[in-house]
Design an enzyme around this catalytic site. Sequence first.
Site, PDB file in Angstrom:
ATOM      1  CB  CYS A  81      43.321  47.870  48.484  1.00 27.03           C
ATOM      2  SG  CYS A  81      43.173  49.017  47.125  1.00 27.03           S
ATOM      3  CG  HIS A 332      39.755  45.435  44.482  1.00 29.15           C
ATOM      4  ND1 HIS A 332      39.703  45.316  45.859  1.00 29.15           N
ATOM      5  CD2 HIS A 332      40.864  46.209  44.233  1.00 29.15           C
ATOM      6  CE1 HIS A 332      40.714  45.979  46.399  1.00 29.15           C
ATOM      7  NE2 HIS A 332      41.424  46.530  45.436  1.00 29.15           N
TER       8      HIS A 332
HETATM    9  N1  COA Z   1      38.425  43.042  34.148  1.00 27.27           N
HETATM   10  C1  COA Z   1      37.593  42.439  33.283  1.00 27.27           C
HETATM   11  N2  COA Z   1      36.704  43.116  32.537  1.00 27.27           N
HETATM   12  C2  COA Z   1      36.648  44.450  32.720  1.00 27.27           C
HETATM   13  C3  COA Z   1      37.482  45.128  33.624  1.00 27.27           C
HETATM   14  C4  COA Z   1      38.397  44.370  34.353  1.00 27.27           C
HETATM   15  N3  COA Z   1      39.219  44.947  35.226  1.00 27.27           N
HETATM   16  N4  COA Z   1      37.181  46.445  33.586  1.00 27.27           N
HETATM   17  C5  COA Z   1      36.199  46.603  32.695  1.00 27.27           C
HETATM   18  N5  COA Z   1      35.879  45.407  32.160  1.00 27.27           N
HETATM   19  C6  COA Z   1      34.918  45.106  31.117  1.00 27.27           C
HETATM   20  C7  COA Z   1      33.627  45.877  31.263  1.00 27.27           C
HETATM   21  O1  COA Z   1      32.652  45.099  31.961  1.00 27.27           O
HETATM   22  C8  COA Z   1      33.227  46.112  29.842  1.00 27.27           C
HETATM   23  O2  COA Z   1      32.679  44.902  29.327  1.00 27.27           O
HETATM   24  P1  COA Z   1      31.459  44.940  28.268  1.00 27.27           P
HETATM   25  O3  COA Z   1      31.995  45.661  27.081  1.00 27.27           O
HETATM   26  O4  COA Z   1      31.158  43.483  28.039  1.00 27.27           O
HETATM   27  O5  COA Z   1      30.365  45.699  28.957  1.00 27.27           O
HETATM   28  C9  COA Z   1      34.558  46.324  29.126  1.00 27.27           C
HETATM   29  O6  COA Z   1      35.515  45.606  29.922  1.00 27.27           O
HETATM   30  C10 COA Z   1      34.988  47.763  28.987  1.00 27.27           C
HETATM   31  O7  COA Z   1      34.813  48.366  30.251  1.00 27.27           O
HETATM   32  P2  COA Z   1      35.172  49.860  30.532  1.00 27.27           P
HETATM   33  O8  COA Z   1      34.209  50.312  31.599  1.00 27.27           O
HETATM   34  O9  COA Z   1      35.244  50.656  29.284  1.00 27.27           O
HETATM   35  O10 COA Z   1      36.627  49.773  31.162  1.00 27.27           O
HETATM   36  P3  COA Z   1      37.477  50.989  31.599  1.00 27.27           P
HETATM   37  O11 COA Z   1      38.547  51.213  30.578  1.00 27.27           O
HETATM   38  O12 COA Z   1      36.629  52.150  31.970  1.00 27.27           O
HETATM   39  O13 COA Z   1      38.171  50.440  32.933  1.00 27.27           O
HETATM   40  C11 COA Z   1      40.170  49.619  33.927  1.00 27.27           C
HETATM   41  C12 COA Z   1      39.078  49.394  32.875  1.00 27.27           C
HETATM   42  C13 COA Z   1      41.123  48.447  33.875  1.00 27.27           C
HETATM   43  C14 COA Z   1      40.943  50.913  33.622  1.00 27.27           C
HETATM   44  C15 COA Z   1      39.503  49.721  35.326  1.00 27.27           C
HETATM   45  O14 COA Z   1      38.825  48.532  35.589  1.00 27.27           O
HETATM   46  C16 COA Z   1      40.521  49.985  36.406  1.00 27.27           C
HETATM   47  O15 COA Z   1      40.937  51.121  36.632  1.00 27.27           O
HETATM   48  N6  COA Z   1      40.924  48.938  37.153  1.00 27.27           N
HETATM   49  C17 COA Z   1      41.919  49.076  38.228  1.00 27.27           C
HETATM   50  C18 COA Z   1      41.251  49.403  39.532  1.00 27.27           C
HETATM   51  C19 COA Z   1      42.264  49.706  40.585  1.00 27.27           C
HETATM   52  O16 COA Z   1      43.286  50.332  40.366  1.00 27.27           O
HETATM   53  N7  COA Z   1      41.990  49.258  41.805  1.00 27.27           N
HETATM   54  C20 COA Z   1      42.886  49.480  42.938  1.00 27.27           C
HETATM   55  C21 COA Z   1      43.963  48.484  42.909  1.00 27.27           C
HETATM   56  S1  COA Z   1      45.323  48.897  43.930  1.00 27.27           S
END
Ligand code: COA
Length: 387
Positions: A81, A332
């Site tokens: 990242c 991100h």
């Molecule tokens: N913040 C805000 N909203 C989020 C979100 C986030 N991080 N991730 C998903 N959403 C929203 C989606 O837009 C969706 O909204 P909607 O219902 O209005 O369409 C809803 O939440 C559900 O989304 P979904 O795709 O089912 O989420 P998910 O469970 O597949 O993924 C996380 C959510 C948190 C697991 C994923 O965003 C993630 O893995 N984030 C971390 C990424 C990471 O590790 N990056 C590297 C950092 S070192």
Amino acid sequence: MNIRVAGTGHTPFGTSKKEIGELMLEAVEEALSQANAKADDVDTIFIANFSSSFAGQSHLPALLASKLKTNAEIVRVESACASGGLAVKEAVVALSSGLYKTALVVGVEKMNASTISEVTGILASAASPDEIIHGATFPSLYALIARQHFAKYGTTEEHLAMVSAKNHQNARKNILAQFKKDIKVEDVLKSKMVASPLKLLDCSPITDGAAAVFLCNQEVADKFTSKEYPSVDIIGIGHSSDSISLLDRKDLTVMPAVVKAALKAYAMGSISPQQIDVAELHDCFTIAEIVEMEDLGLCNKGQATAMITEGKTAIDGMLPINPSGGLKAKGHPVGATGVSQVVEITKQLQGRCGERQVRKAETGLCCNVGGSGATAVVTILKRGMER
Ligand code: COA
């Protein structure tokens, strides 16, 4: 050493139908046009990109060369990242060497072409093999950091939620941000648990996007700097690496790479943390913003939550943090993030951020982190005096 940021470019962050090459080109063309530069004016290009597995596209230097029709020397830079911040640093080094007068940096990632489980696996490949083998993912690693911070400094889930709510409110004022939702502290606390204590709204999302900056040395700075905006220079940059595994850290509440990178950047810029007017920090998870505030010396260890509670990190606060919405709400796209931070701080110092403009900002800082703190790049930018 001052290096001029002559132009910036930034695609919308979110889910994009564009191919990865088109995303790069969009950001690059905007950065060049702002600097009144053509592809032929670019001596060297650094592309920040974390993984070819997301979009199934390798060899990005050649891809960009064919789209941009340039003879510039192009290099791909990867450090999880922190790829974007590191590409900016490599460009600064290249320009400082005297071998090149101009350098373009473009960061890009197209993550939404893969499923969430594929994305999680690809991201986890930037963690230690000793952690991955036990099923660790980045949310779970940052959850351990959060738990230690809770135990040592009394930080709570509400404090984390305040960081998220602030950054979501800032993103509502950023047309390029992924989320414009009206997220409040209660919404964060009610969101689904991902890795306790981190909930969905404590996590940065999965994002497509690109950001670019056109940099040049002082010899050609006047030729490319737009007269429309005040000039902005990179005055300090520091880079440091640390152990990839949390197991090797003495104290999980400290990221030594951030501490060391910051000290180098402050020394190069002859500046102290107290002189920073605005900062873009790497809030991949809400706890990261808190740890970085402390490790950057923006407050004492254990004091970040007091600043947050008192509203000091809000756009109208004493030290606004993540006015763009941060990784949390602007999005991100891993390789693009470090470059996007430099774009935001440049625009803040030039006074072109509209509703999210920080008042009287002259000096800004970007902190870009790779993995669970294994790599850090800190960049300090300053506005020129001719405003
Ligand atoms: N913040 C805000 N909203 C989020 C979100 C986030 N991080 N991730 C998903 N959403 C929203 C989606 O837009 C969706 O909204 P909607 O219902 O209005 O369409 C809803 O939440 C559900 O989304 P979904 O795709 O089912 O989420 P998910 O469970 O597949 O993924 C996380 C959510 C948190 C697991 C994923 O965003 C993630 O893995 N984030 C971390 C990424 C990471 O590790 N990056 C590297 C950092 S070192």
